[in-house]
Design a protein around this motif. Structure first.
Motif, PDB file in Angstrom:
ATOM      1  N   ILE A  36       0.832  -1.196   0.000  1.00 42.07           N
ATOM      2  CA  ILE A  36       0.000   0.000   0.000  1.00 42.07           C
ATOM      3  C   ILE A  36       0.872   1.254   0.000  1.00 42.07           C
ATOM      4  CG2 ILE A  36      -1.795   1.270   1.247  1.00 42.07           C
ATOM      5  CD1 ILE A  36      -2.551  -1.442   2.567  1.00 42.07           C
ATOM      6  N   TYR A  37       1.772   1.323   0.954  1.00 48.02           N
ATOM      7  CA  TYR A  37       2.670   2.473   1.091  1.00 48.02           C
ATOM      8  C   TYR A  37       3.765   2.079   2.060  1.00 48.02           C
ATOM      9  CZ  TYR A  37       4.204   7.298   1.791  1.00 48.02           C
ATOM     10  OH  TYR A  37       4.942   8.447   1.831  1.00 48.02           O
ATOM     11  N   ASP A  38       5.011   2.285   1.676  1.00 53.26           N
ATOM     12  CA  ASP A  38       6.122   1.833   2.502  1.00 53.26           C
ATOM     13  C   ASP A  38       6.985   3.018   2.928  1.00 53.26           C
ATOM     14  OD1 ASP A  38       8.061   0.492   3.839  1.00 53.26           O
ATOM     15  OD2 ASP A  38       8.811  -0.641   2.136  1.00 53.26           O
ATOM     16  N   PRO A  39       6.644   3.679   4.038  1.00 51.22           N
ATOM     17  CA  PRO A  39       7.443   4.831   4.460  1.00 51.22           C
ATOM     18  C   PRO A  39       8.875   4.466   4.812  1.00 51.22           C
ATOM     19  CG  PRO A  39       5.886   4.194   6.176  1.00 51.22           C
ATOM     20  CD  PRO A  39       5.529   3.400   4.956  1.00 51.22           C
ATOM     21  N   SER A  40       9.104   3.211   5.214  1.00 50.43           N
ATOM     22  CA  SER A  40      10.472   2.828   5.592  1.00 50.43           C
ATOM     23  C   SER A  40      11.423   2.859   4.403  1.00 50.43           C
ATOM     24  CB  SER A  40      10.475   1.433   6.216  1.00 50.43           C
ATOM     25  OG  SER A  40      10.172   0.434   5.262  1.00 50.43           O
ATOM     26  N   ALA A  41      10.887   2.834   3.171  1.00 53.48           N
ATOM     27  CA  ALA A  41      11.748   2.875   1.983  1.00 53.48           C
ATOM     28  C   ALA A  41      12.372   4.247   1.771  1.00 53.48           C
ATOM     29  CB  ALA A  41      10.944   2.490   0.743  1.00 53.48           C
ATOM     30  N   ILE A  42      11.763   5.288   2.317  1.00 50.28           N
ATOM     31  CA  ILE A  42      12.179   6.652   1.991  1.00 50.28           C
ATOM     32  C   ILE A  42      13.628   6.923   2.368  1.00 50.28           C
ATOM     33  CG2 ILE A  42      11.742   9.086   2.489  1.00 50.28           C
ATOM     34  CD1 ILE A  42       8.758   8.355   2.770  1.00 50.28           C
ATOM     35  N   LEU A  43      14.032   6.527   3.568  1.00 55.75           N
ATOM     36  CA  LEU A  43      15.401   6.783   4.019  1.00 55.75           C
ATOM     37  C   LEU A  43      16.345   5.612   3.774  1.00 55.75           C
ATOM     38  CD1 LEU A  43      14.889   8.719   7.388  1.00 55.75           C
ATOM     39  CD2 LEU A  43      15.206   9.626   5.078  1.00 55.75           C
TER      40      LEU A  43
END
Length: 224
Positions: free
Chosen positions: A122-129
């Motif tokens: 759905i959405y993976d915020p952990s990928a951002i950094l």
């Protein structure tokens, strides 16, 4: 008037005209090159320990996630909220991503659990950094970056750049992006960190912004 005086007057007039046309233009602002800026920004982002983020869509891009905001740590933990589109109905979800488990809940009711991989669909915020999946990789692979101007973003002095950004890398951070994007980036002049990105898409756009770099973030699972 003698020929000598006429010649002197003509030379004086010509000298005045040249002086007026070639006067000191004053200091010029030289913008740094786009490739150099995105390279420095990628290296600066590689050292980030934490950040706050906000993602928002405008108009109707074909994305399930319409809004997201929260805190990120470089270890992969995160917490925040998502606004999701389920068959035309917007629902707000709170999430806590700690370790391999995601704790989430809607406006009512308690927390439930899902795996990290289920959230990533759905959405993976952990990928951002994550340097291998997120902003570092996006900047390192930006095509034809061009510095356009100096601007302020959230009170910070920044450079504005245009660049073509990879669909594959963007989709790792925001699932549903189905095209490479001619985006706009704002890079902080003092730290070289990414402050904001505008991503035009079919039928709308996505804007992502970052603040609170390296402010300590401690993400803890909610009590059961």
């Amino acid at each position: 008037m003698s020929a000598r005086r006429i010649l002197i007057a003509a030379l004086a007039a010509a000298f005045s005209l040249v002086t007026a046309c070639s006067g000191d233009p004053g200091p010029r602002s030289t913008l740094p090159g786009g490739p150099d800026l995105v390279g420095k920004s990628a290296e600066a982002m590689r050292t980030v320990k934490s950040a706050a983020f906000a993602m928002e869509t405008e108009n109707t891009p074909q994305l399930q996630v319409k809004k997201a905001s929260g805190r990120l740590s470089a270890t992969g933990d995160a917490d925040g909220t998502l606004q999701l589109d389920f068959a035309g109905s917007l629902q707000e979800i709170s999430f806590v991503l700690a370790g391999d488990t995601v704790h989430f809940k809607g406006v009512t009711g308690g927390f439930q659990k899902m795996s990290r991989s289920e959230l990533a669909a759905i959405y993976d915020p952990s990928a951002i950094l994550d340097p291998e999946r997120g902003v570092v990789r996006l900047l390192s692979n930006a095509l034809d970056p061009k510095t356009e101007a100096e601007e302020k973003v959230g009170g910070a002095d920044a450079y504005r750049l245009s660049a073509t950004l990879s669909q594959q890398i963007l989709a790792a951070m925001v699932p549903g992006i189905a095209q490479s994007v001619d985006g706009t980036l704002w890079i902080d002049k003092a730290t070289s960190r990414l402050l904001k990105a505008d991503l035009p898409l079919s039928a709308g756009k996505v804007t992502v912004s970052f603040t609170d770099y390296d402010v300590p973030v401690r993400v803890t699972a909610p009590a059961e």
